[in-house]
Write a protein that holds these residues in place. Structure first.
Motif, PDB file in Angstrom:
ATOM      1  N   ILE A  67     -46.591  19.228 -34.535  1.00 34.85           N
ATOM      2  CA  ILE A  67     -47.371  18.376 -35.439  1.00 34.85           C
ATOM      3  C   ILE A  67     -46.476  17.837 -36.542  1.00 34.85           C
ATOM      4  O   ILE A  67     -46.538  16.652 -36.891  1.00 34.85           O
ATOM      5  CB  ILE A  67     -48.564  19.153 -36.032  1.00 34.85           C
ATOM      6  CG1 ILE A  67     -49.502  19.643 -34.936  1.00 34.85           C
ATOM      7  CG2 ILE A  67     -49.289  18.321 -37.072  1.00 34.85           C
ATOM      8  CD1 ILE A  67     -50.109  18.544 -34.095  1.00 34.85           C
ATOM      9  N   GLN A  68     -45.620  18.679 -37.089  1.00 33.30           N
ATOM     10  CA  GLN A  68     -44.700  18.220 -38.130  1.00 33.30           C
ATOM     11  C   GLN A  68     -43.782  17.141 -37.585  1.00 33.30           C
ATOM     12  O   GLN A  68     -43.491  16.156 -38.270  1.00 33.30           O
ATOM     13  CB  GLN A  68     -43.885  19.387 -38.693  1.00 33.30           C
ATOM     14  CG  GLN A  68     -43.024  18.992 -39.870  1.00 33.30           C
ATOM     15  CD  GLN A  68     -43.837  18.479 -41.046  1.00 33.30           C
ATOM     16  OE1 GLN A  68     -44.771  19.126 -41.491  1.00 33.30           O
ATOM     17  NE2 GLN A  68     -43.492  17.310 -41.545  1.00 33.30           N
ATOM     18  N   ALA A  69     -43.312  17.283 -36.353  1.00 33.82           N
ATOM     19  CA  ALA A  69     -42.450  16.269 -35.747  1.00 33.82           C
ATOM     20  C   ALA A  69     -43.183  14.935 -35.616  1.00 33.82           C
ATOM     21  O   ALA A  69     -42.601  13.870 -35.866  1.00 33.82           O
ATOM     22  CB  ALA A  69     -41.958  16.743 -34.384  1.00 33.82           C
ATOM     23  N   VAL A  78     -57.753  28.368 -37.192  1.00 37.74           N
ATOM     24  CA  VAL A  78     -56.924  27.318 -37.785  1.00 37.74           C
ATOM     25  C   VAL A  78     -55.645  27.963 -38.305  1.00 37.74           C
ATOM     26  O   VAL A  78     -55.696  28.905 -39.096  1.00 37.74           O
ATOM     27  CB  VAL A  78     -57.669  26.602 -38.936  1.00 37.74           C
ATOM     28  CG1 VAL A  78     -56.752  25.596 -39.619  1.00 37.74           C
ATOM     29  CG2 VAL A  78     -58.922  25.928 -38.422  1.00 37.74           C
ATOM     30  N   PRO A  79     -54.485  27.456 -37.874  1.00 37.27           N
ATOM     31  CA  PRO A  79     -53.236  28.079 -38.320  1.00 37.27           C
ATOM     32  C   PRO A  79     -52.999  27.841 -39.810  1.00 37.27           C
ATOM     33  O   PRO A  79     -53.472  26.859 -40.378  1.00 37.27           O
ATOM     34  CB  PRO A  79     -52.167  27.376 -37.484  1.00 37.27           C
ATOM     35  CG  PRO A  79     -52.776  26.093 -37.057  1.00 37.27           C
ATOM     36  CD  PRO A  79     -54.256  26.325 -36.976  1.00 37.27           C
ATOM     37  N   THR A  80     -52.259  28.744 -40.415  1.00 36.38           N
ATOM     38  CA  THR A  80     -51.918  28.584 -41.826  1.00 36.38           C
ATOM     39  C   THR A  80     -50.576  27.878 -41.989  1.00 36.38           C
ATOM     40  O   THR A  80     -50.219  27.480 -43.093  1.00 36.38           O
ATOM     41  CB  THR A  80     -51.865  29.949 -42.543  1.00 36.38           C
ATOM     42  OG1 THR A  80     -50.914  30.767 -41.878  1.00 36.38           O
ATOM     43  CG2 THR A  80     -53.225  30.611 -42.552  1.00 36.38           C
ATOM     44  N   VAL A  81     -49.836  27.734 -40.906  1.00 36.47           N
ATOM     45  CA  VAL A  81     -48.557  27.031 -40.915  1.00 36.47           C
ATOM     46  C   VAL A  81     -48.653  25.883 -39.925  1.00 36.47           C
ATOM     47  O   VAL A  81     -49.124  26.069 -38.800  1.00 36.47           O
ATOM     48  CB  VAL A  81     -47.409  27.987 -40.522  1.00 36.47           C
ATOM     49  CG1 VAL A  81     -46.087  27.245 -40.446  1.00 36.47           C
ATOM     50  CG2 VAL A  81     -47.319  29.141 -41.510  1.00 36.47           C
ATOM     51  N   ARG A  82     -48.219  24.704 -40.337  1.00 40.76           N
ATOM     52  CA  ARG A  82     -48.269  23.528 -39.475  1.00 40.76           C
ATOM     53  C   ARG A  82     -47.327  23.739 -38.289  1.00 40.76           C
ATOM     54  O   ARG A  82     -46.148  24.042 -38.482  1.00 40.76           O
ATOM     55  CB  ARG A  82     -47.857  22.297 -40.265  1.00 40.76           C
ATOM     56  CG  ARG A  82     -48.011  21.013 -39.497  1.00 40.76           C
ATOM     57  CD  ARG A  82     -47.658  19.817 -40.352  1.00 40.76           C
ATOM     58  NE  ARG A  82     -48.641  19.626 -41.389  1.00 40.76           N
ATOM     59  CZ  ARG A  82     -48.365  19.243 -42.630  1.00 40.76           C
ATOM     60  NH1 ARG A  82     -47.120  19.006 -42.994  1.00 40.76           N
ATOM     61  NH2 ARG A  82     -49.322  19.080 -43.518  1.00 40.76           N
TER      62      ARG A  82
END
Length: 79
Positions: free
Chosen positions: A56-58, A48-52
């Motif tokens: 996904i943010q878009a 699981v990434p620690t930064v989005r």
């Protein structure tokens, strides 16, 4: 989803949950262990990434007029 399917799904989930721990204290300890593993990104959460990711943010940013937008804004960032 029919009402009967929903009832069956809830019963199935309850059986699964009951099998995870025999007391609320045990369940609490299990859930704490899951949270700790997630925060540390170990075990099943190691990938699981620690930064989005930007994609996904878009999607979140473009969902401003979608139902549930308030929920998306309340979510903590991945980091």
């Amino acid at each position: 989803m029919s009402e009967q399917n929903l009832i069956t799904d809830v019963r199935t989930a309850k059986i699964w949950l009951d099998a995870q721990a025999s007391t609320l204290d045990e369940l609490g300890m299990r859930l704490q262990a899951v949270e700790d593993a997630y925060r540390a990104r170990t075990g099943e959460f190691a990938s699981v990434p620690t930064v989005r990711p930007a994609a996904i943010q878009a999607l979140i940013d473009n969902a401003s007029d979608e139902p549930g937008r308030d929920l998306l804004e309340d979510l903590r960032p991945a980091s």
